[in-house]
Motif scaffolding. Structure first.
Motif, PDB file in Angstrom:
ATOM      1  N   LEU A  41      38.655 -19.397 -37.104  1.00  0.00           N
ATOM      2  CA  LEU A  41      39.653 -18.433 -36.641  1.00  0.00           C
ATOM      3  C   LEU A  41      39.296 -16.991 -36.962  1.00  0.00           C
ATOM      4  CD1 LEU A  41      43.022 -20.204 -37.466  1.00  0.00           C
ATOM      5  CD2 LEU A  41      41.857 -20.020 -35.264  1.00  0.00           C
ATOM      6  N   CYS A 526      36.586 -16.774 -30.200  1.00  0.00           N
ATOM      7  CA  CYS A 526      36.822 -17.477 -28.945  1.00  0.00           C
ATOM      8  C   CYS A 526      35.565 -18.132 -28.383  1.00  0.00           C
ATOM      9  CB  CYS A 526      37.442 -16.546 -27.907  1.00  0.00           C
ATOM     10  SG  CYS A 526      36.354 -15.229 -27.373  1.00  0.00           S
ATOM     11  N   SER A 554      48.810 -17.359 -30.979  1.00  0.00           N
ATOM     12  CA  SER A 554      48.130 -16.979 -32.211  1.00  0.00           C
ATOM     13  C   SER A 554      48.758 -15.732 -32.800  1.00  0.00           C
ATOM     14  CB  SER A 554      46.645 -16.718 -31.932  1.00  0.00           C
ATOM     15  OG  SER A 554      46.024 -16.170 -33.069  1.00  0.00           O
ATOM     16  N   CYS A 556      47.158 -13.762 -34.723  1.00  0.00           N
ATOM     17  CA  CYS A 556      46.088 -12.808 -35.027  1.00  0.00           C
ATOM     18  C   CYS A 556      46.089 -11.645 -34.042  1.00  0.00           C
ATOM     19  CB  CYS A 556      44.729 -13.494 -35.034  1.00  0.00           C
ATOM     20  SG  CYS A 556      44.229 -14.140 -33.438  1.00  0.00           S
ATOM     21  N   ARG A 558      44.371  -8.809 -31.608  1.00  0.00           N
ATOM     22  CA  ARG A 558      43.278  -8.881 -30.655  1.00  0.00           C
ATOM     23  C   ARG A 558      42.002  -8.297 -31.232  1.00  0.00           C
ATOM     24  NH1 ARG A 558      46.081  -6.987 -25.031  1.00  0.00           N
ATOM     25  NH2 ARG A 558      47.471  -5.848 -26.380  1.00  0.00           N
ATOM     26  N   ARG A 568      33.168 -12.328 -25.658  1.00  0.00           N
ATOM     27  CA  ARG A 568      34.500 -11.786 -25.910  1.00  0.00           C
ATOM     28  C   ARG A 568      34.638 -10.384 -25.352  1.00  0.00           C
ATOM     29  NH1 ARG A 568      38.597 -13.130 -29.872  1.00  0.00           N
ATOM     30  NH2 ARG A 568      40.154 -11.488 -29.826  1.00  0.00           N
ATOM     31  N   ASP A 572      40.903 -11.436 -25.128  1.00  0.00           N
ATOM     32  CA  ASP A 572      42.298 -11.742 -24.889  1.00  0.00           C
ATOM     33  C   ASP A 572      42.863 -10.972 -23.704  1.00  0.00           C
ATOM     34  OD1 ASP A 572      42.105  -9.338 -26.046  1.00  0.00           O
ATOM     35  OD2 ASP A 572      43.481  -9.701 -27.710  1.00  0.00           O
ATOM     36  N   ASP A 593      45.418 -13.933 -27.539  1.00  0.00           N
ATOM     37  CA  ASP A 593      44.862 -15.271 -27.382  1.00  0.00           C
ATOM     38  C   ASP A 593      45.811 -16.323 -27.922  1.00  0.00           C
ATOM     39  OD1 ASP A 593      42.619 -14.247 -26.273  1.00  0.00           O
ATOM     40  OD2 ASP A 593      41.364 -14.445 -28.051  1.00  0.00           O
ATOM     41  N   LEU A 595      46.442 -20.292 -29.664  1.00  0.00           N
ATOM     42  CA  LEU A 595      45.913 -21.044 -30.792  1.00  0.00           C
ATOM     43  C   LEU A 595      45.992 -22.527 -30.458  1.00  0.00           C
ATOM     44  CD1 LEU A 595      44.920 -20.641 -33.768  1.00  0.00           C
ATOM     45  CD2 LEU A 595      47.244 -21.220 -34.461  1.00  0.00           C
ATOM     46  N   THR A 654      40.853 -20.673 -31.710  1.00  0.00           N
ATOM     47  CA  THR A 654      41.361 -19.691 -30.758  1.00  0.00           C
ATOM     48  C   THR A 654      41.049 -20.135 -29.335  1.00  0.00           C
ATOM     49  OG1 THR A 654      41.054 -17.886 -32.336  1.00  0.00           O
ATOM     50  CG2 THR A 654      41.204 -17.281 -30.027  1.00  0.00           C
TER      51      THR A 654
END
Length: 670
Positions: A41, A526, A554, A556, A558, A568, A572, A593, A595, A654
């Motif tokens: 993660l 991701c 998630s 978290c 971005r 990536r 997101d 994103d 989870l 993720t």
């Protein structure tokens, strides 16, 4: 699609030493709760919380420790840590707190029956007595003392799976077996394996004259025999028990339940190679059908050096000059080619038809496929066998490019080979791969460069291109497959391909006979996925694995744009700069994103922890597991159950916002 379910329980079978002898008994006590693994993660330490909102499906343990302890103290380390059928609860893991978890799917994973014709001339169990002799290491193990009770062990696995399905049928979508369910790729082994899973009458000792022609019945002290009159080395040196009547009981035909759920199949090296190692040489079917079986090896006449290399080149030397034992001739022992394997699955009465293989598999000459019957999920079954020989795996060039195409089909955004972001009109699906070999054993480039004429021995070189499986694909004399495989792709190339697709979540595998969970991180969270390998039903700890998927948002923040260094490039919000992004993604580009929590749980079979002497199927399956726990020469070894981190876990990952949105839309549609 249900969002909640009853939690799995916590009874488990553990090993117990018997202080009076070196024999390891079994004991049932409270099992392990699920723990969270968050290393994929990124900022996992800041995300500690609670997964009490995740409800697992199925049934749990109702077996108490008190009546199964024998007279020894429990061992806390090195245990099976599995769950049995009953009712119970688990403790929640520390992971991520989320507003709501959506249950996505439930799979059941089992693997590596290695169901053997114990009287086959191809068997090399006599090599086991050469353990420790230089040059013979890679031909071992060649024998399992519990092997004559394997059919009963498989039946108790089936009963345990059926108990899960009966308790909560809506929670379990499909079972997946990841290959090596045959031992030496024989047609009679193929039929026995299918009967055990489909249901019907099975004859465990068929072709062996009631096991008289199997190692257990030869009267050879090198092999375990449960009857009191046997004083074999397994009893003298390992403390294995007498179990009067077990030999006749294990040979008796019985009716199998058959799996009460759809199941998918994969192709393993023991499903296509002689003893899982060598391509079929010319005339080998005639040898298998004959009336003589080797029972010893003339060591002096054996090839020099590494015996595995010699066996891959030509397996016919094994036992050729040793003592022979008379057996009942049987043409059913012929090697099953890929076409036979696919046709047998297509003829199976179980669901889905073909168990993943299709009529198109025969036409195209392939033993890999996609399964899209689970909403929001694509299961991709790969064929990782190297049909030129050796035990480990690879992916041929044709299949490698096919895999890339199938991944693109279910990805709204992915990275091209140079790291650039590619937007598509495709709707996201979560991707689960299944194959016999995992990344750790995709290291076999034997016969690479598409040339089977030099140095790979007799036999097929791989799938046909255009020729299909209309003829026996295990024999290059049929004129198909030669030179067709092209470049063989190994672990590094395959892993790099998968990291380009952010919706790849999990890879299920077998082969190693060990429970193991391996994180496969990418440059960014991701890009990551989990690899989960499950131990063999033929060996300790004789367990299968439940795999459940839950999705949520998630917490978290971005991540930063990493440009062309990875996929990536706005992981997101990667659709925000694309005028051509899919209408299916809606406002996903503006959301963080998602989870994914993958809950994996080891499950014991329906066999009791200790044999009770009743000679029932469950009693024999229990004895099978107890003997397996005392076989220190097995493929997986005494530590095949893995560490705690390899068993009951919540694997956090993720996933793209577009994937999460697609999963939610599928759930609402249901």
């Amino acid at each position: 699609m249900p969002e909640t379910g009853e939690p799995l329980g916590t009874a488990e079978v553990r090993l117990v030493p018997d202080e009076a002898k070196p024999y390891r008994r079994l004991h049932v006590e409270c099992g392990e709760p699920h723990a969270a693994r968050t290393e994929l993660l990124g900022g996992a330490d800041a995300m500690a919380g609670d997964t009490a909102g995740i409800s697992a499906g199925g049934v749990g343990g109702d077996v108490s420790a008190g009546d199964r302890t024998g007279d020894a103290a429990a061992v806390k380390a090195g245990d099976g840590a599995g769950v049995s059928a009953g009712t119970g609860e688990i403790s929640a893991s520390a992971a991520v707190s989320s507003a709501a978890w959506l249950r996505v799917a439930g799979l059941i994973h089992f693997t590596d029956f290695q169901l053997a014709d114990l009287a086959s001339p191809a068997r090399t169990e006599y090599m086991q007595r050469l353990e420790g002799v230089p040059g013979w290491e890679r031909m071992l193990p060649a024998y399992r003392p519990q092997e004559f009770m394997l059919a009963q062990a498989i039946e108790c696995m089936t009963r345990a799976i059926n108990a899960l399905v009966k308790a909560r049928p809506e929670l379990w979508n499909v079972a997946v077996t990841t290959g090596d369910n045959l031992d030496s790729a024989q047609r009679n082994e193929l039929q026995s394996y299918l009967t055990l899973l489909d249901g019907g009458a099975v004859e465990p000792a068929k072709g062996t004259r009631g096991f008289a022609d199997a190692p257990v019945g030869l009267g050879d002290p090198h092999y375990y025999n449960p009857e009191p009159q046997s004083h074999d080395i397994w009893k003298r040196e390992h403390g294995l028990p007498d179990h009067p009547g077990a030999l006749n009981a294990a040979a008796a035909p019985f009716a199998t339940e058959g799996l009460a759920m759809p199941w998918l199949s994969c192709f393993g090296n023991h499903d296509c190679l002689v003893q899982g190692r060598a391509a079929k040489p010319e005339g080998f079917d005639e040898y298998l059908a004959g009336g003589r079986k080797p029972v010893s090896e003339d060591v002096e006449s054996a090839p020099q050096g590494d015996k595995m290399l010699a066996y891959v080149a030509d397996p016919t030397w094994a036992g050729a000059r040793g003592e022979q034992h008379g057996i009942v001739p049987d043409p059913g022992r012929a090697v099953a080619g890929k076409a036979d394997y696919v046709r047998a699955h297509l003829a199976s009465p179980g669901l889905p038809r073909g168990h993943g293989f299709t009529d198109d598999s025969l036409r195209t000459g392939t033993t890999y496929y996609c399964y899209d019957a689970i909403d929001g999920v694509r299961v991709i079954a790969l064929d990782t066998t190297n049909t030129a020989g050796h035990v480990d795996g690879c992916i041929d060039d044709r299949q490698f490019h096919w895999l890339e195409e199938r991944l693109i089909e279910v990805s709204s955004c992915y990275a091209d080979a140079s790291g650039g972001c590619v937007h598509t009109e495709h709707r996201d699906r979560l991707v689960v791969l299944a194959s016999h070999h995992g990344l750790s054993t995709l290291n076999n480039d034997y016969g690479d460069v598409g040339d089977c004429g030099d140095g790979v021995g007799a036999g097929d070189c791989g799938d046909a291109v255009g020729g299909g499986l209309g003829v026996d694909a295990s024999d290059s004399s049929d004129g198909i497959g030669t030179g067709a495989r092209g470049h063989l792709h190994l672990a590094d190339e395959v892993e790099a391909l998968l990291h380009r697709f952010p919706n790849v979540a999990l890879w299920l595998s077998g082969h190693t006979h060990v429970n193991r969970i391996t994180p496969r991180p990418g440059a960014e969270p991701c890009e990551a996925f989990w690899e989960v390998s499950t131990g063999s039903i033929s060996e300790w700890p004789v367990q299968f694995r439940c795999v459940e998927f839950f999705a949520g948002e998630s917490p978290c923040e971005r991540g930063d744009d990493i440009g062309s260094t990875g996929k990536r490039a706005d992981c997101d919000g990667r659709h925000a700069d694309s005028a051509n992004h899919s209408e299916h993604t809606g406002d996903a580009a503006n959301k963080p994103d998602g989870l994914l929590a993958i809950r994996v749980t080891m499950i014991d079979t329906a066999a009791p922890a200790s044999p009770d002497g009743s000679l029932s199927i469950a009693d024999l399956a229990s004895l099978h597991r107890e003997i397996a726990a005392n076989d220190d020469s097995s493929v997986g070894g005494h530590c095949a159950e893995g560490s705690r981190a390899d068993r009951n876990q919540d694997l956090l990952l993720t996933i793209p916002a577009a994937t999460l949105q697609a999963l939610r839309e599928d759930a609402r549609a249901d």
